[in-house]
Write a protein that holds these residues in place. Structure first.
Motif, PDB file in Angstrom:
ATOM      1  N   ARG A  61      -3.933  -2.396   5.177  1.00 35.87           N
ATOM      2  CA  ARG A  61      -3.730  -0.978   4.896  1.00 35.87           C
ATOM      3  C   ARG A  61      -3.492  -0.168   6.149  1.00 35.87           C
ATOM      4  O   ARG A  61      -2.393   0.266   6.427  1.00 35.87           O
ATOM      5  CB  ARG A  61      -4.953  -0.422   4.153  1.00 35.87           C
ATOM      6  N   ALA A  62      -4.544   0.061   6.917  1.00 38.31           N
ATOM      7  CA  ALA A  62      -4.381   0.895   8.115  1.00 38.31           C
ATOM      8  C   ALA A  62      -3.810   0.055   9.247  1.00 38.31           C
ATOM      9  O   ALA A  62      -3.618  -1.145   9.119  1.00 38.31           O
ATOM     10  CB  ALA A  62      -5.734   1.468   8.509  1.00 38.31           C
ATOM     11  N   LEU A  63      -3.563   0.708  10.330  1.00 36.55           N
ATOM     12  CA  LEU A  63      -3.127  -0.009  11.521  1.00 36.55           C
ATOM     13  C   LEU A  63      -4.211  -0.992  11.935  1.00 36.55           C
ATOM     14  O   LEU A  63      -5.377  -0.650  11.969  1.00 36.55           O
ATOM     15  CB  LEU A  63      -2.901   0.976  12.663  1.00 36.55           C
TER      16      LEU A  63
ATOM     17  N   TYR B 157       3.012  -4.048  16.882  1.00 39.52           N
ATOM     18  CA  TYR B 157       1.848  -4.334  16.049  1.00 39.52           C
ATOM     19  C   TYR B 157       0.939  -3.150  15.809  1.00 39.52           C
ATOM     20  O   TYR B 157       0.191  -3.144  14.859  1.00 39.52           O
ATOM     21  CB  TYR B 157       1.007  -5.449  16.690  1.00 39.52           C
ATOM     22  N   PHE B 158       0.932  -2.171  16.712  1.00 38.26           N
ATOM     23  CA  PHE B 158      -0.067  -1.111  16.565  1.00 38.26           C
ATOM     24  C   PHE B 158       0.560   0.194  17.000  1.00 38.26           C
ATOM     25  O   PHE B 158       0.118   0.831  17.954  1.00 38.26           O
ATOM     26  CB  PHE B 158      -1.284  -1.431  17.443  1.00 38.26           C
ATOM     27  N   ASN B 159       1.606   0.605  16.244  1.00 37.21           N
ATOM     28  CA  ASN B 159       2.439   1.705  16.708  1.00 37.21           C
ATOM     29  C   ASN B 159       1.876   3.046  16.258  1.00 37.21           C
ATOM     30  O   ASN B 159       2.501   3.755  15.483  1.00 37.21           O
ATOM     31  CB  ASN B 159       3.849   1.494  16.176  1.00 37.21           C
TER      32      ASN B 159
ATOM     33  N   ASP C 161      -8.113   5.443   1.728  1.00 43.61           N
ATOM     34  CA  ASP C 161      -7.977   4.143   2.359  1.00 43.61           C
ATOM     35  C   ASP C 161      -9.312   3.423   2.411  1.00 43.61           C
ATOM     36  O   ASP C 161      -9.429   2.247   2.057  1.00 43.61           O
ATOM     37  CB  ASP C 161      -7.458   4.392   3.776  1.00 43.61           C
TER      38      ASP C 161
ATOM     39  N   PHE D 142     -10.435   2.322  -1.006  1.00 41.79           N
ATOM     40  CA  PHE D 142      -9.765   1.093  -1.449  1.00 41.79           C
ATOM     41  C   PHE D 142     -10.413  -0.129  -0.817  1.00 41.79           C
ATOM     42  O   PHE D 142     -10.742  -1.107  -1.492  1.00 41.79           O
ATOM     43  CB  PHE D 142      -8.283   1.171  -1.069  1.00 41.79           C
ATOM     44  N   LYS D 143     -10.605  -0.039   0.506  1.00 43.92           N
ATOM     45  CA  LYS D 143     -11.206  -1.178   1.205  1.00 43.92           C
ATOM     46  C   LYS D 143     -12.596  -1.465   0.668  1.00 43.92           C
ATOM     47  O   LYS D 143     -13.017  -2.616   0.568  1.00 43.92           O
ATOM     48  CB  LYS D 143     -11.306  -0.879   2.704  1.00 43.92           C
TER      49      LYS D 143
ATOM     50  N   TRP E 221       0.818  -1.198   0.000  1.00 48.22           N
ATOM     51  CA  TRP E 221       0.000   0.000   0.000  1.00 48.22           C
ATOM     52  C   TRP E 221       0.862   1.263   0.000  1.00 48.22           C
ATOM     53  O   TRP E 221       0.531   2.258  -0.644  1.00 48.22           O
ATOM     54  CB  TRP E 221      -0.934  -0.006   1.206  1.00 48.22           C
TER      55      TRP E 221
END
Lengths: 131, 469
Positions: free
Chosen positions: A92-94, B283-285, B49, B52-53, A42
């Motif tokens: 794509r996103a977190l 993982y989720f920064n 975003d 796209f999804k 992405w």
């Protein structure tokens, strides 16, 4: 598209033709430049995808069409089918890690908590001399 | 509030909304009251975003199988809409692209009887109804600011009252006892928790520039915030374990060793906080680790909930024992149960149980607002409540404050050992209710006199379960 003057209300077939001939060509060139291996990345493709979207918006304005519309939907569905078919949709996103990773991360501290609590209860009983 | 249904942590997700370390159900950031034009690149990114999804989803979802007319799946520029049967209104949560869009409100789209999406009568373009998304924003924002300032005031008041209580406990050495030592540690962890919460609310939450820059310091602040949250609840657990051991297991016997309590209260919360930091970085920064949309927060809140549950069972056990002992004295039933209920109600704020009992936010707007106010008061004024109940309303403390401290100093050496165990019971008694005189001696004047006879009869009465003569 600059030399095409909008004179009448929106003609959807014209719009469809326009975006396929102007926007899609540019997009194809950019994606070739990026290389097929990276189409699912992405970070690489976001700029090109954004430009494609902008292009369709501009042409809609020129032709006095509202955006988005049915043609846009069909157009993008076709683009996705051609370029992004094999990509994972949610990369794509977190987002959270998969459950197989998440659950141990959560359950481990909970279990250790319960163990520590039991340990403290047991030790405080023992220190009284009571078993 | 988001509705999540298939997760095994449904209850905990709803509880998450209440925990003070999070931004709660309302967004505190500064608003603009009109929808902004999508020039802002961050907003545009989010929208691209989602686009796209959406098209991915449209590609992968199976074709519409049911009979009858339907509207085709579509992307309307902000949200993705699935195939909808004719004549139906479909709705989903508002997007969060713009600061004044409330993601708990619903956006809707109408598919008319002919199988086409609703067109706005003025512009004749396909139109989705986003009016609810920002229509109540100004009121909600006002309420958000009220709650925000309430939170800051609550924590400031808590810090003040807790520091005063700590000063009292440290100053009057005659009050010193094991239970008071645990109180001191608990109050101290409350103070630190409040300080970190205030730092977070003042420095980070209203400062989008700082969040965008994402320095390491705000992540460190978040780490300590999670650690102090853990400390707070684990010290509550230590209090519960201590009371449980004192009352149920080994009734008023010699002093316990407190090392394990210190380990559980100060040392152990490092474990979930560190694991959360590592998982978040990997993982989720996100910026400043502010997002509450991730399940990784359960790494800290899971153990906290476990501690609360364990505490709850200890509390029930303590109440059961107390009620049994009270029953043995042959007092009137109603008196006894009322006292047990009062006991539980006073212990609840100490042990943080209200988060277990009241997790669900009502859907109705007015009820939801009332719920928000009540939960904010319970959360942010808890330090003040605990300091008041366990220090300022304590008979012993009041007595000590009243008398001259020189009088205490002379009697302290004599009285400290004798009254340590009895004082534990009297603290339990004064904080619970009035209880039969021949079971507990709570009158502080008696403490001045020779209290030895009281101690013996208490121990005999409780150990054998009989009334003392």
């Amino acid at each position: 598209a600059q030399h095409f003057i909008a004179a009448t209300a929106c003609q959807e077939p014209d719009y469809g033709w326009m975006i396929r001939h102007y926007c899609l060509k540019q997009f194809q060139l950019s994606m070739e430049g990026i290389g097929q291996r990276l189409w699912c990345d992405w970070d690489e493709t976001v700029g090109t995808y954004g430009e494609l979207t902008n292009c369709t918006v501009l042409i809609a304005e020129r032709l006095d069409c509202y955006w988005p519309n049915r043609q846009v939907d069909e157009f993008f569905v076709a683009v996705h089918r051609q370029y992004f078919r094999n990509c994972s949709p949610s990369g794509r996103a977190l987002h959270d890690p998969p459950n197989a990773v998440l659950c141990p991360f959560i359950l481990l501290p909970v279990l250790v908590t319960l163990l520590m609590t039991a340990l403290v209860v047991w030790r405080s009983k023992r220190s009284e001399g009571i078993v | 509030m988001r509705k999540t249904t298939q997760n095994c942590f449904l209850l905990i997700i709803l509880l998450i909304r209440i925990v003070p370390s999070l931004s709660s159900t309302v967004n505190y950031t500064d608003p603009t009251l009109e929808p902004v034009v999508t020039e802002n690149s961050v907003i545009r990114q989010k929208i691209i975003d989602s686009q796209f999804k959406c098209y991915e989803r449209m590609n992968r979802a199976p074709p519409y199988k049911k009979k009858g007319l339907f509207c085709n799946r579509t992307w309307d520029g902000w949200l993705c809409w699935d195939d909808t049967p004719a004549g139906r209104i479909t709705a989903q949560n508002c997007p969060d692209y713009f600061p004044d869009f409330d993601p708990t409100e619903r956006a809707s789209k109408y598919c008319d009887e002919t199988g086409n999406w609703f067109r706005h009568p003025e512009s004749n373009r396909t139109w989705s109804n986003y009016t609810l998304c920002n229509s109540f924003t100004s009121e909600k924002l006002k309420m958000a600011f009220i709650l925000y300032y309430m939170a800051i005031v609550g924590h400031a008041l808590s810090i003040t009252s807790l520091l005063i209580s700590l000063a009292i406990f440290f100053y009057f050495k005659s009050l010193s006892c094991q239970r008071i030592t645990l109180h001191k540690n608990l109050f101290f962890s409350y103070v630190l928790n409040s300080m970190f919460t205030i730092a977070h609310l003042i420095a980070v939450v209203p400062n989008p520039g700082l969040v965008k820059r994402d320095p390491a310091s705000c992540k460190v602040l978040q780490f300590f915030h999670q650690y102090m949250l853990g400390c707070n609840y684990f010290w509550m657990l230590c209090e519960g374990i201590y009371l449980h051991t004192l009352i149920v297991v080994a009734v008023f016997a010699e002093e316990q060793r407190l090392h394990w309590y210190y380990l559980l209260g100060w040392g152990f919360p490092l474990v979930p906080a560190s694991i959360h930091a590592v998982a978040r970085a990997r993982y989720f920064n996100d910026n400043c680790w502010m997002s509450v949309d991730t399940h990784l927060l359960y790494i800290v809140h899971g153990p906290v909930m476990a501690a609360l549950l364990v505490n709850f069972f200890f509390l029930l056990n303590i109440v059961r024992v107390l009620v049994t002992k009270l029953r043995d004295t042959h007092r009137a039933e109603s008196n006894m149960y009322m006292k047990a209920v009062r006991a539980t109600l006073i212990l609840v704020p100490l042990l943080g149980i209200q988060f277990v009992i009241i997790p669900w936010r009502p859907e109705n707007r007015l009820a939801g607002e009332i719920y928000d106010y009540i939960m904010h008061i319970l959360m942010h004024y808890q330090g003040l409540l605990v300091a008041t109940i366990f220090c300022f309303f304590n008979g012993e403390v009041q007595g000590a404050l009243k008398r001259q401290w020189t009088q205490y100093k002379t009697q302290w050496g004599q009285r400290r050992r004798e009254h340590c165990s009895t004082r534990s019971t009297s603290y339990t008694a004064t904080s619970i209710s009035e209880v039969p005189v021949y079971l507990y001696h709570h009158d502080s004047n008696n403490e001045q006199l020779n209290g030895r006879y009281a101690e013996d009869s208490e121990l005999v009465a409780l150990k054998s379960g009989e009334t003392s003569t």
